[in-house]
Write a protein that holds these residues in place. Structure first.
Motif, short mmCIF file in Angstrom:
data_model
loop_
_atom_site.label_atom_id
_atom_site.label_comp_id
_atom_site.label_asym_id
_atom_site.label_seq_id
_atom_site.Cartn_x
_atom_site.Cartn_y
_atom_site.Cartn_z
N MET A 1 0.85 -1.19 0.00
CA MET A 1 0.00 0.00 0.00
C MET A 1 0.88 1.24 0.00
O MET A 1 2.04 1.20 0.39
CB MET A 1 -0.88 0.02 1.25
CG MET A 1 -0.11 0.24 2.53
SD MET A 1 -1.15 0.67 3.93
CE MET A 1 0.10 1.17 5.12
N GLN A 2 0.30 2.36 -0.42
CA GLN A 2 1.04 3.61 -0.44
C GLN A 2 0.75 4.44 0.82
O GLN A 2 -0.36 4.41 1.36
CB GLN A 2 0.68 4.43 -1.68
CG GLN A 2 1.26 3.88 -2.97
CD GLN A 2 1.19 4.91 -4.07
OE1 GLN A 2 0.17 5.53 -4.30
NE2 GLN A 2 2.31 5.10 -4.77
N ALA A 3 1.77 5.17 1.27
CA ALA A 3 1.62 6.04 2.43
C ALA A 3 2.63 7.18 2.31
O ALA A 3 3.70 7.02 1.72
CB ALA A 3 1.86 5.26 3.72
N TRP A 4 2.27 8.32 2.86
CA TRP A 4 3.20 9.43 2.98
C TRP A 4 3.97 9.26 4.29
O TRP A 4 3.34 9.23 5.36
CB TRP A 4 2.46 10.76 2.96
CG TRP A 4 2.04 11.19 1.59
CD1 TRP A 4 0.81 11.09 1.03
CD2 TRP A 4 2.88 11.81 0.60
NE1 TRP A 4 0.81 11.59 -0.25
CE2 TRP A 4 2.07 12.04 -0.53
CE3 TRP A 4 4.22 12.18 0.57
CZ2 TRP A 4 2.57 12.63 -1.70
CZ3 TRP A 4 4.72 12.76 -0.58
CH2 TRP A 4 3.90 13.00 -1.70
N VAL A 5 5.28 9.16 4.24
CA VAL A 5 6.06 8.91 5.45
C VAL A 5 7.11 10.00 5.64
O VAL A 5 7.51 10.69 4.69
CB VAL A 5 6.75 7.53 5.43
CG1 VAL A 5 5.71 6.42 5.30
CG2 VAL A 5 7.76 7.45 4.30
N ILE A 6 7.54 10.14 6.89
CA ILE A 6 8.58 11.10 7.26
C ILE A 6 9.71 10.30 7.91
O ILE A 6 9.50 9.54 8.84
CB ILE A 6 8.01 12.18 8.20
CG1 ILE A 6 9.03 13.30 8.44
CG2 ILE A 6 7.49 11.62 9.50
CD1 ILE A 6 8.99 14.40 7.44
N GLU A 7 10.91 10.44 7.36
CA GLU A 7 12.04 9.64 7.83
C GLU A 7 12.91 10.38 8.83
O GLU A 7 13.58 9.76 9.66
CB GLU A 7 12.89 9.18 6.63
CG GLU A 7 12.14 8.22 5.71
CD GLU A 7 13.00 7.73 4.55
OE1 GLU A 7 14.00 8.40 4.24
OE2 GLU A 7 12.65 6.69 3.97
N ALA A 8 12.96 11.71 8.76
CA ALA A 8 13.73 12.53 9.69
C ALA A 8 12.95 13.81 9.93
O ALA A 8 12.11 14.20 9.12
CB ALA A 8 15.12 12.84 9.13
N ALA A 9 13.20 14.45 11.07
CA ALA A 9 12.46 15.66 11.41
C ALA A 9 12.58 16.70 10.29
O ALA A 9 13.68 17.01 9.84
CB ALA A 9 12.97 16.23 12.73
N GLY A 10 11.43 17.20 9.86
CA GLY A 10 11.43 18.18 8.78
C GLY A 10 10.03 18.65 8.47
O GLY A 10 9.04 18.17 9.05
N GLY A 11 9.92 19.61 7.56
CA GLY A 11 8.64 20.17 7.18
C GLY A 11 7.89 19.29 6.19
O GLY A 11 8.35 18.20 5.82
N PRO A 12 6.72 19.74 5.74
CA PRO A 12 5.91 18.96 4.81
C PRO A 12 6.64 18.58 3.53
O PRO A 12 6.36 17.54 2.93
CB PRO A 12 4.71 19.88 4.52
CG PRO A 12 4.66 20.81 5.67
CD PRO A 12 6.06 21.01 6.13
N GLU A 13 7.58 19.43 3.10
CA GLU A 13 8.31 19.15 1.86
C GLU A 13 9.21 17.93 1.97
O GLU A 13 9.69 17.42 0.94
CB GLU A 13 9.13 20.39 1.46
CG GLU A 13 10.35 20.67 2.32
CD GLU A 13 10.03 21.34 3.65
OE1 GLU A 13 10.96 21.56 4.44
OE2 GLU A 13 8.83 21.64 3.89
N THR A 14 9.46 17.44 3.18
CA THR A 14 10.34 16.27 3.36
C THR A 14 9.58 14.96 3.39
O THR A 14 10.18 13.90 3.52
CB THR A 14 11.17 16.41 4.64
OG1 THR A 14 10.30 16.39 5.79
CG2 THR A 14 11.97 17.70 4.64
N LEU A 15 8.25 15.02 3.30
CA LEU A 15 7.45 13.79 3.25
C LEU A 15 7.74 13.02 1.97
O LEU A 15 7.93 13.61 0.89
CB LEU A 15 5.96 14.12 3.31
CG LEU A 15 5.42 14.54 4.69
CD1 LEU A 15 4.07 15.21 4.55
CD2 LEU A 15 5.32 13.34 5.61
N LEU A 16 7.76 11.70 2.08
CA LEU A 16 8.05 10.83 0.95
C LEU A 16 6.89 9.87 0.72
O LEU A 16 6.32 9.34 1.68
CB LEU A 16 9.32 10.01 1.21
CG LEU A 16 10.61 10.80 1.46
CD1 LEU A 16 11.72 9.85 1.90
CD2 LEU A 16 11.02 11.57 0.23
N LEU A 17 6.53 9.65 -0.53
CA LEU A 17 5.51 8.66 -0.86
C LEU A 17 6.17 7.30 -0.97
O LEU A 17 7.09 7.10 -1.77
CB LEU A 17 4.83 9.03 -2.18
CG LEU A 17 3.57 8.25 -2.55
CD1 LEU A 17 2.51 8.38 -1.46
CD2 LEU A 17 3.03 8.72 -3.89
N ALA A 18 5.75 6.36 -0.13
CA ALA A 18 6.43 5.06 -0.02
C ALA A 18 5.44 3.92 -0.17
O ALA A 18 4.24 4.07 0.08
CB ALA A 18 7.14 4.96 1.33
#
Length: 337
Positions: free
Chosen positions: A1-18
């Motif tokens: 399944m797809q999800a928006w994930v955050i790997e390190a502290a950061g703003g919305p622009e650092t979210l990754l689709l995984a």
């Protein structure tokens, strides 16, 4: 399944689709096919490690969802596959599927669409707990709502009017003032953008005192904090209740001589704490809120629905305090309600 994930502290622009594996369903859980995810200010904080909860990374933000149950844990008997549910999730909602404790789910009313459902629990449950348990609101009370055009502020206006209170909505623009009146506010105040110097804070305090009248405000609902808190506190009535809901403008420093002189209470509002410590009260609140929705007394104000691919933009809009009411991310095609 797809999800928006955050790997390190950061703003919305650092979210990754995984691409992630389907969540495991524990014995007390249900697996929900997410139709919509409501976006709230804590979503902008949790990804930057600025919230009181810090999930292990990587994780998907998204603290409330609406969707359809597709699988049950072995002990779950009060829900069934195909049920349309809403749930507070803390995080994990920006994903196609999520495992949620069954106890955190509520069956959606037939008249509630998925967009409304995903915009319901966070703001209305917080505002209900604030006004009812912490504020002891009663008919005829005068209430000042700061940040009144945001999700929790709009919910507070609607609930307060349902409880028979007089509502003064404080906002930062003419557009937001018009929106607050649409939500039911009796009057509005437009305050300047912060930070406020001493003269601006004094002028705002005078505005609040004028609006509060000779008696002052019985209740202040404050999800803003910052330089706006002290002017609002100065406008309180004798034995008023100042409801500390959040700090979108920063954590204020308040002179404690004011609550002494006014005999007023400064009351913390943390609906997550209510769920953890008094789950039966939290469950009763949700039932009462659903009844109010079915009676037509409250209705989530969804101002924009974002496509799943644009989820980071929704969080950025919340972080920038640009939203009116609630923002929702759609996981696909659904009834906007």
């Amino acid at each position: 399944m797809q999800a928006w994930v955050i790997e390190a502290a950061g703003g919305p622009e650092t979210l990754l689709l995984a691409d992630l594996p389907i969540p495991e369903v524990g014995p007390d859980d249900v697996l929900v096919q997410v139709a919509a995810c409501g976006i709230n200010f804590p979503d902008s904080l949790i990804i930057e490690d600025l919230y009181q909860t810090r999930p292990p990374r990587p994780f998907a933000p998204g603290g409330e969802i609406a969707g359809t149950i597709i699988a049950l844990g072995s002990t779950v008997t009060n829900l069934a596959p195909g049920d349309r549910v809403i749930a507070r999730t803390a995080w994990g909602g920006l994903a196609e599927q999520i495992a949620v404790p069954a106890a955190k789910c509520a069956v959606m009313p037939a008249a509630m669409g998925f967009a409304e459902g995903s915009a319901f629990l966070f703001t209305y449950a917080t505002s209900y707990h604030a006004l009812v348990q912490r504020g002891r609101i009663k008919p005829g009370d005068r209430l000042l709502v700061l940040g009144a055009a945001g999700g929790t502020g709009a919910a507070a206006i609607e609930l307060a009017k349902a409880f028979g209170a007089h509502v003064c909505a404080a906002v930062s623009s003419d557009e937001k003032a018009a929106f607050a009146r649409e939500c039911g506010a009796d009057e509005t105040i437009i305050y300047p953008a912060g930070p406020l110097d001493k003269d601006a804070a004094r002028a705002l305090g005078a505005q609040f005192k004028s609006a509060g009248g000779e008696r002052g405000f019985d209740l202040v609902y404050d999800p803003v904090g910052g330089d706006y808190a002290e002017p609002a506190l100065r406008a309180m009535a004798w034995k008023g209740r100042y409801l500390v809901v959040g700090f979108t403008a920063g954590i204020p420093r308040l002179p404690f001589n004011l609550p002494l002189l006014k005999g007023c209470e400064i009351v913390g509002v943390f609906n997550g704490g209510l769920n953890a410590n008094e789950p039966h009260v939290a469950a009763d609140n949700v039932r009462e809120l659903i009844a109010l929705f079915e009676q037509g007394k409250v209705r989530p104000r969804v101002s924009r629905v974002y496509a799943f691919a644009d989820a980071p933009q929704a969080i950025a809009a919340i972080a920038g305090r640009f939203a009116l009411g609630k923002l929702v991310v759609s996981m696909g095609e659904f009834d906007h309600g």
